[in-house]
Design a protein around this motif. Structure first.
Motif, PDB file in Angstrom:
ATOM      1  N   CYS A 187      51.612 -42.458 -10.116  1.00 50.35           N
ATOM      2  CA  CYS A 187      50.243 -42.083  -9.732  1.00 50.35           C
ATOM      3  C   CYS A 187      49.274 -42.232 -10.908  1.00 50.35           C
ATOM      4  N   CYS A 188      49.758 -42.547 -12.100  1.00 51.40           N
ATOM      5  CA  CYS A 188      48.878 -42.686 -13.275  1.00 51.40           C
ATOM      6  C   CYS A 188      48.455 -44.133 -13.504  1.00 51.40           C
ATOM      7  N   TYR A 189      48.682 -44.994 -12.512  1.00 50.37           N
ATOM      8  CA  TYR A 189      48.285 -46.404 -12.609  1.00 50.37           C
ATOM      9  C   TYR A 189      47.168 -46.699 -11.604  1.00 50.37           C
ATOM     10  N   VAL A 214      41.016 -44.327 -10.482  1.00 49.04           N
ATOM     11  CA  VAL A 214      39.733 -43.984 -11.112  1.00 49.04           C
ATOM     12  C   VAL A 214      39.767 -42.474 -11.336  1.00 49.04           C
ATOM     13  N   ILE A 215      39.954 -42.075 -12.583  1.00 51.89           N
ATOM     14  CA  ILE A 215      40.035 -40.645 -12.912  1.00 51.89           C
ATOM     15  C   ILE A 215      38.653 -40.205 -13.399  1.00 51.89           C
ATOM     16  N   ARG A 216      37.940 -39.526 -12.517  1.00 50.02           N
ATOM     17  CA  ARG A 216      36.569 -39.114 -12.851  1.00 50.02           C
ATOM     18  C   ARG A 216      36.574 -37.863 -13.716  1.00 50.02           C
ATOM     19  N   VAL A 233      34.550 -41.729 -16.480  1.00 50.81           N
ATOM     20  CA  VAL A 233      35.820 -42.244 -15.953  1.00 50.81           C
ATOM     21  C   VAL A 233      36.764 -42.512 -17.130  1.00 50.81           C
ATOM     22  N   LEU A 234      38.033 -42.102 -16.996  1.00 49.54           N
ATOM     23  CA  LEU A 234      39.011 -42.378 -18.058  1.00 49.54           C
ATOM     24  C   LEU A 234      39.323 -43.878 -18.121  1.00 49.54           C
ATOM     25  N   LYS A 235      39.481 -44.383 -19.347  1.00 45.63           N
ATOM     26  CA  LYS A 235      39.844 -45.793 -19.522  1.00 45.63           C
ATOM     27  C   LYS A 235      41.255 -46.041 -19.034  1.00 45.63           C
ATOM     28  N   ALA A 255      47.556 -48.733 -16.467  1.00 50.04           N
ATOM     29  CA  ALA A 255      47.929 -47.330 -16.718  1.00 50.04           C
ATOM     30  C   ALA A 255      46.761 -46.580 -17.350  1.00 50.04           C
ATOM     31  N   CYS A 256      46.690 -45.304 -17.048  1.00 50.46           N
ATOM     32  CA  CYS A 256      45.717 -44.426 -17.705  1.00 50.46           C
ATOM     33  C   CYS A 256      45.946 -44.477 -19.208  1.00 50.46           C
ATOM     34  N   VAL A 257      44.869 -44.416 -19.948  1.00 51.27           N
ATOM     35  CA  VAL A 257      44.932 -44.494 -21.412  1.00 51.27           C
ATOM     36  C   VAL A 257      45.807 -43.384 -22.005  1.00 51.27           C
ATOM     37  N   PHE A 258      46.018 -42.309 -21.266  1.00 52.98           N
ATOM     38  CA  PHE A 258      46.817 -41.196 -21.802  1.00 52.98           C
ATOM     39  C   PHE A 258      48.271 -41.172 -21.309  1.00 52.98           C
ATOM     40  N   LEU A 259      48.659 -42.196 -20.558  1.00 58.59           N
ATOM     41  CA  LEU A 259      50.047 -42.214 -20.103  1.00 58.59           C
ATOM     42  C   LEU A 259      50.968 -42.653 -21.245  1.00 58.59           C
ATOM     43  N   THR A 260      52.015 -41.890 -21.484  1.00 57.43           N
ATOM     44  CA  THR A 260      52.988 -42.215 -22.537  1.00 57.43           C
ATOM     45  C   THR A 260      54.347 -42.431 -21.865  1.00 57.43           C
ATOM     46  N   GLY A 295      55.386 -39.407 -20.089  1.00 56.28           N
ATOM     47  CA  GLY A 295      54.483 -38.811 -19.091  1.00 56.28           C
ATOM     48  C   GLY A 295      53.083 -38.628 -19.655  1.00 56.28           C
ATOM     49  N   CYS A 296      52.348 -37.696 -19.059  1.00 55.91           N
ATOM     50  CA  CYS A 296      50.957 -37.500 -19.453  1.00 55.91           C
ATOM     51  C   CYS A 296      50.868 -36.952 -20.882  1.00 55.91           C
ATOM     52  N   GLY A 297      50.080 -37.640 -21.710  1.00 54.09           N
ATOM     53  CA  GLY A 297      49.946 -37.211 -23.104  1.00 54.09           C
ATOM     54  C   GLY A 297      48.946 -36.087 -23.297  1.00 54.09           C
ATOM     55  N   VAL A 298      48.242 -35.698 -22.239  1.00 54.23           N
ATOM     56  CA  VAL A 298      47.246 -34.618 -22.360  1.00 54.23           C
ATOM     57  C   VAL A 298      47.485 -33.582 -21.249  1.00 54.23           C
ATOM     58  N   HIS A 299      48.743 -33.403 -20.889  1.00 52.38           N
ATOM     59  CA  HIS A 299      49.094 -32.656 -19.673  1.00 52.38           C
ATOM     60  C   HIS A 299      48.381 -31.296 -19.553  1.00 52.38           C
ATOM     61  N   ASN A 347      45.651 -30.323 -20.590  1.00 51.39           N
ATOM     62  CA  ASN A 347      44.198 -30.435 -20.381  1.00 51.39           C
ATOM     63  C   ASN A 347      43.848 -31.585 -19.449  1.00 51.39           C
ATOM     64  N   ARG A 348      44.795 -31.997 -18.623  1.00 55.58           N
ATOM     65  CA  ARG A 348      44.525 -33.124 -17.716  1.00 55.58           C
ATOM     66  C   ARG A 348      43.399 -32.748 -16.749  1.00 55.58           C
ATOM     67  N   PRO A 349      42.633 -33.766 -16.313  1.00 56.88           N
ATOM     68  CA  PRO A 349      41.477 -33.503 -15.437  1.00 56.88           C
ATOM     69  C   PRO A 349      41.866 -32.993 -14.043  1.00 56.88           C
ATOM     70  N   LEU A 350      40.853 -32.566 -13.318  1.00 59.14           N
ATOM     71  CA  LEU A 350      41.066 -32.019 -11.972  1.00 59.14           C
ATOM     72  C   LEU A 350      41.719 -33.028 -11.033  1.00 59.14           C
ATOM     73  N   VAL A 351      41.261 -34.286 -11.084  1.00 56.60           N
ATOM     74  CA  VAL A 351      41.813 -35.300 -10.172  1.00 56.60           C
ATOM     75  C   VAL A 351      43.334 -35.352 -10.296  1.00 56.60           C
ATOM     76  N   CYS A 352      43.834 -35.253 -11.529  1.00 56.10           N
ATOM     77  CA  CYS A 352      45.281 -35.330 -11.772  1.00 56.10           C
ATOM     78  C   CYS A 352      45.969 -34.048 -11.304  1.00 56.10           C
ATOM     79  N   ARG A 353      45.300 -32.924 -11.459  1.00 52.62           N
ATOM     80  CA  ARG A 353      45.887 -31.649 -11.015  1.00 52.62           C
ATOM     81  C   ARG A 353      45.982 -31.598  -9.495  1.00 52.62           C
TER      82      ARG A 353
HETATM   83  S1  SF4 Z   1      45.309 -37.895 -17.567  1.00 57.48           S
HETATM   84 FE1  SF4 Z   1      47.543 -37.717 -17.522  1.00 57.48          FE
HETATM   85  S2  SF4 Z   1      48.061 -37.191 -15.377  1.00 57.48           S
HETATM   86 FE2  SF4 Z   1      45.965 -38.001 -15.401  1.00 57.48          FE
HETATM   87  S3  SF4 Z   1      46.167 -40.198 -14.933  1.00 57.48           S
HETATM   88 FE3  SF4 Z   1      46.130 -39.944 -17.191  1.00 57.48          FE
HETATM   89  S4  SF4 Z   1      48.288 -39.822 -17.800  1.00 57.48           S
HETATM   90 FE4  SF4 Z   1      48.222 -39.448 -15.560  1.00 57.48          FE
END
Ligand code: SF4
Length: 225
Positions: free
Chosen positions: A23-25, A28-30, A61-63, A69-74, A77-81, A83-89
């Motif tokens: 789901c991290c690919y 558009v993460i606002r 919007v996150l790059k 992949a989202c710029v924070f995907l490692t 998993g999520c590299g900012v878990h 503090n991840r944004p609402l859309v991801c939660r």
């Molecule tokens: S912020 Fe984290 S959970 Fe959200 S899309 Fe990026 S990597 Fe995935």
């Protein structure tokens, strides 16, 4: 399960994430300024640097990297878990507010190879709580309310001062990319610093306190229109 049915907080719903990260690919993460403040804080940088390095569309919007992949995907998993944004939660839910303020939720269509497991053992409310959405939902609602008031004030100002429609749209609807010139109000740290300096306040570090002052600063600006 009918993916089109709209849900309410009491509706049966459960989802177990098995961390496949699909789901991290290509999403558009606002972001709103509160989320920018939390993510910048997580990385130990200011909002201006965060917007420049990690976002598109004026910081809203996150790059994504070239794989989509989202710029924070490692790889883990999520590299900012935390503090991840609402859309991801919310995922796999989307949240919708009708004109009269009624809240509903929709289910996203999952990635065909998603390892996530849907069920009905709990409720939407349970899921929102488990994902720590409350401060993020509070923030998005505050900023939506602010945007409405900005749009009204700017439209009034357009008529008064003959501003062009595009100038109003750029300032009042920053969640739509209309230009590479970011509206200054979106960059939370300098707005908060400036307001605090002018009003003899100590700039807060906490993102929620920053948001309160940020909104107050924009409201003060609206009063001058
Ligand atoms: S912020 Fe984290 S959970 Fe959200 S899309 Fe990026 S990597 Fe995935």
């Amino acid at each position: 399960m009918d993916k089109k049915a709209l849900l309410e907080r009491e509706s049966p719903f459960s989802y177990v994430c098995n961390q496949c990260s699909r789901c991290c690919y290509n999403k558009v993460i606002r972001l709103n300024p509160y989320e920018v403040a939390r993510l910048a804080d997580h990385l130990g940088i200011k909002s201006s640097e965060f917007i420049r390095e990690y976002t598109e569309a004026n910081g809203t919007v996150l790059k994504r990297v070239n794989t989509g992949a989202c710029v924070f995907l490692t790889p883990k998993g999520c590299g900012v878990h935390s503090n991840r944004p609402l859309v991801c939660r919310l995922y796999p839910l989307g949240r919708h507010l009708s004109a009269d303020g009624k809240e509903r939720f929709s289910e996203s269509t999952p990635h065909p190879q998603s390892a996530g497991v849907y069920g009905k053992e709990k409720t939407v409310s349970d899921y929102l709580e488990a994902q720590g959405t409350a401060p993020f939902i509070g923030a998005v609602d505050r900023y939506l309310d602010l945007l409405k008031r900005m749009a009204i004030a700017l439209q009034r100002n357009t008529r008064k001062n003959g501003l062009k429609r595009q100038q109003v749209r750029k300032a009042a609807l920053p969640f739509v990319k209309v230009s590479d010139d970011a509206p200054e109000w979106l960059d939370i740290d300098p707005v908060v610093s400036d307001y605090c300096e002018k009003n003899g306040l100590t700039p807060p570090k906490d993102p929620s306190e920053k948001m309160e002052i940020h909104i107050r600063a924009v409201e003060a600006w609206l009063q001058t229109l």
